[in-house]
Design a protein around this motif. Structure first.
Motif, PDB file in Angstrom:
ATOM      1  N   THR A  28       0.840  -1.197   0.000  1.00 33.78           N
ATOM      2  CA  THR A  28       0.000   0.000   0.000  1.00 33.78           C
ATOM      3  C   THR A  28       0.875   1.246   0.000  1.00 33.78           C
ATOM      4  O   THR A  28       0.626   2.188   0.754  1.00 33.78           O
ATOM      5  CB  THR A  28      -0.941   0.000   1.202  1.00 33.78           C
ATOM      6  OG1 THR A  28      -0.156  -0.137   2.396  1.00 33.78           O
ATOM      7  CG2 THR A  28      -1.955  -1.110   1.108  1.00 33.78           C
ATOM      8  N   PHE A  29       1.892   1.231  -0.825  1.00 34.95           N
ATOM      9  CA  PHE A  29       2.833   2.347  -0.919  1.00 34.95           C
ATOM     10  C   PHE A  29       2.109   3.644  -1.198  1.00 34.95           C
ATOM     11  O   PHE A  29       2.495   4.692  -0.695  1.00 34.95           O
ATOM     12  CB  PHE A  29       3.834   2.042  -2.035  1.00 34.95           C
ATOM     13  CG  PHE A  29       4.825   3.138  -2.290  1.00 34.95           C
ATOM     14  CD1 PHE A  29       4.720   3.947  -3.407  1.00 34.95           C
ATOM     15  CD2 PHE A  29       5.878   3.345  -1.418  1.00 34.95           C
ATOM     16  CE1 PHE A  29       5.633   4.955  -3.650  1.00 34.95           C
ATOM     17  CE2 PHE A  29       6.806   4.349  -1.643  1.00 34.95           C
ATOM     18  CZ  PHE A  29       6.684   5.152  -2.763  1.00 34.95           C
ATOM     19  N   SER A  30       1.048   3.577  -1.970  1.00 36.57           N
ATOM     20  CA  SER A  30       0.316   4.787  -2.340  1.00 36.57           C
ATOM     21  C   SER A  30      -0.388   5.435  -1.145  1.00 36.57           C
ATOM     22  O   SER A  30      -0.866   6.554  -1.253  1.00 36.57           O
ATOM     23  CB  SER A  30      -0.706   4.469  -3.433  1.00 36.57           C
ATOM     24  OG  SER A  30      -1.630   3.512  -2.978  1.00 36.57           O
ATOM     25  N   ARG A  53       0.706  11.562  -1.292  1.00 32.39           N
ATOM     26  CA  ARG A  53       0.481  10.160  -1.651  1.00 32.39           C
ATOM     27  C   ARG A  53       0.357   9.947  -3.153  1.00 32.39           C
ATOM     28  O   ARG A  53       0.853   8.965  -3.693  1.00 32.39           O
ATOM     29  CB  ARG A  53      -0.784   9.664  -0.961  1.00 32.39           C
ATOM     30  CG  ARG A  53      -0.700   9.647   0.545  1.00 32.39           C
ATOM     31  CD  ARG A  53      -1.951   9.041   1.140  1.00 32.39           C
ATOM     32  NE  ARG A  53      -1.914   9.039   2.588  1.00 32.39           N
ATOM     33  CZ  ARG A  53      -2.631   9.870   3.329  1.00 32.39           C
ATOM     34  NH1 ARG A  53      -3.419  10.768   2.770  1.00 32.39           N
ATOM     35  NH2 ARG A  53      -2.549   9.784   4.638  1.00 32.39           N
ATOM     36  N   ASN A  54      -0.285  10.872  -3.826  1.00 37.58           N
ATOM     37  CA  ASN A  54      -0.474  10.700  -5.270  1.00 37.58           C
ATOM     38  C   ASN A  54       0.595  11.416  -6.091  1.00 37.58           C
ATOM     39  O   ASN A  54       0.550  11.379  -7.323  1.00 37.58           O
ATOM     40  CB  ASN A  54      -1.862  11.179  -5.695  1.00 37.58           C
ATOM     41  CG  ASN A  54      -2.083  12.656  -5.404  1.00 37.58           C
ATOM     42  OD1 ASN A  54      -1.157  13.381  -5.047  1.00 37.58           O
ATOM     43  ND2 ASN A  54      -3.325  13.105  -5.571  1.00 37.58           N
ATOM     44  N   ARG A  72       7.684  10.226  -7.214  1.00 38.87           N
ATOM     45  CA  ARG A  72       7.382   8.862  -6.787  1.00 38.87           C
ATOM     46  C   ARG A  72       6.706   8.099  -7.922  1.00 38.87           C
ATOM     47  O   ARG A  72       6.042   8.693  -8.781  1.00 38.87           O
ATOM     48  CB  ARG A  72       6.504   8.860  -5.541  1.00 38.87           C
ATOM     49  CG  ARG A  72       5.110   9.402  -5.745  1.00 38.87           C
ATOM     50  CD  ARG A  72       4.401   9.575  -4.394  1.00 38.87           C
ATOM     51  NE  ARG A  72       4.151   8.292  -3.736  1.00 38.87           N
ATOM     52  CZ  ARG A  72       3.845   8.181  -2.429  1.00 38.87           C
ATOM     53  NH1 ARG A  72       3.779   9.272  -1.676  1.00 38.87           N
ATOM     54  NH2 ARG A  72       3.617   6.998  -1.909  1.00 38.87           N
ATOM     55  N   ASN A  74       4.225   5.039  -7.838  1.00 38.86           N
ATOM     56  CA  ASN A  74       3.465   4.139  -6.965  1.00 38.86           C
ATOM     57  C   ASN A  74       3.378   2.718  -7.526  1.00 38.86           C
ATOM     58  O   ASN A  74       3.192   1.768  -6.779  1.00 38.86           O
ATOM     59  CB  ASN A  74       2.076   4.707  -6.728  1.00 38.86           C
ATOM     60  CG  ASN A  74       2.096   5.882  -5.753  1.00 38.86           C
ATOM     61  OD1 ASN A  74       3.104   6.130  -5.089  1.00 38.86           O
ATOM     62  ND2 ASN A  74       1.001   6.625  -5.689  1.00 38.86           N
ATOM     63  N   ASN A  77       6.548   1.236  -6.222  1.00 33.85           N
ATOM     64  CA  ASN A  77       6.788   1.392  -4.777  1.00 33.85           C
ATOM     65  C   ASN A  77       8.097   2.119  -4.495  1.00 33.85           C
ATOM     66  O   ASN A  77       8.851   1.731  -3.590  1.00 33.85           O
ATOM     67  CB  ASN A  77       6.795   0.027  -4.068  1.00 33.85           C
ATOM     68  CG  ASN A  77       5.425  -0.592  -3.992  1.00 33.85           C
ATOM     69  OD1 ASN A  77       4.451  -0.050  -4.509  1.00 33.85           O
ATOM     70  ND2 ASN A  77       5.328  -1.740  -3.373  1.00 33.85           N
TER      71      ASN A  77
END
Length: 124
Positions: A28-30, A53-54, A72, A74, A77
C-alpha cells in the motif's frame, strides 16, 4: 511494517548530479507520505523534501529548492530524489522516511519508518 531501502548515493564533484532511490516493501505504498531528510556529520537531521500520496504535491527546504526534485512511482513502490547543481554543503547521509500521516510534515518525528541511509559526498 514498512521497510525502506535507499540507493544511489556516492561521490560527485560540485555542480554534478545524483539520483537517489528509495524502494518500499509495503504494497500500500500509495497510502504513504514520503520524505527525504539528510544528516551531516555533527548536525541534526534536516528536512529536504516531501511528497503527497499521489505525487501531485511536493514540498522543499529552501536550501534545495530549485535544485532537488522529489518524485514517486506508486506502481514501482519507489520514491526518488533528483539532485542537481550539488554543492559541498549537500554532503550528508540521506534518509528516506515514510508514514501514514494525513498531512505534509517537515518534522522527522512525524515519520515512523526510515531507511538505513545513503552517503552523498560532494567534493569542491
Amino acid at each position: 511494517q514498512v521497510q525502506l531501502v535507499e540507493s544511489g548515493g556516492g561521490l560527485v564533484q560540485a555542480g554534478g548530479s545524483l539520483r537517489l532511490s528509495c524502494a518500499a516493501s509495503k504494497r500500500t505504498f500509495s497510502s504513504l507520505r514520503m520524505a527525504w531528510f539528510r544528516q551531516a556529520s555533527g548536525k541534526e537531521r534536516e528536512f529536504i523534501a516531501a511528497i503527497s500520496r499521489n505525487g501531485e504535491d511536493t514540498y522543499y527546504a529552501d536550501s534545495v529548492k530549485g535544485r532537488f526534485t522529489i518524485s514517486r512511482d506508486n506502481a514501482q513502490n519507489t520514491v526518488y530524489l533528483q539532485m542537481n547543481s550539488l554543492k559541498p554543503e549537500d554532503t550528508a547521509v540521506y534518509y528516506c522516511a515514510a508514514d501514514f500521516i494525513r498531512f505534509y510534515s517537515a518534522d522527522p518525528n512525524a515519520y515512523g519508518y526510515w531507511g538505513q541511509g545513503t552517503q552523498v559526498t560532494v567534493s569542491s
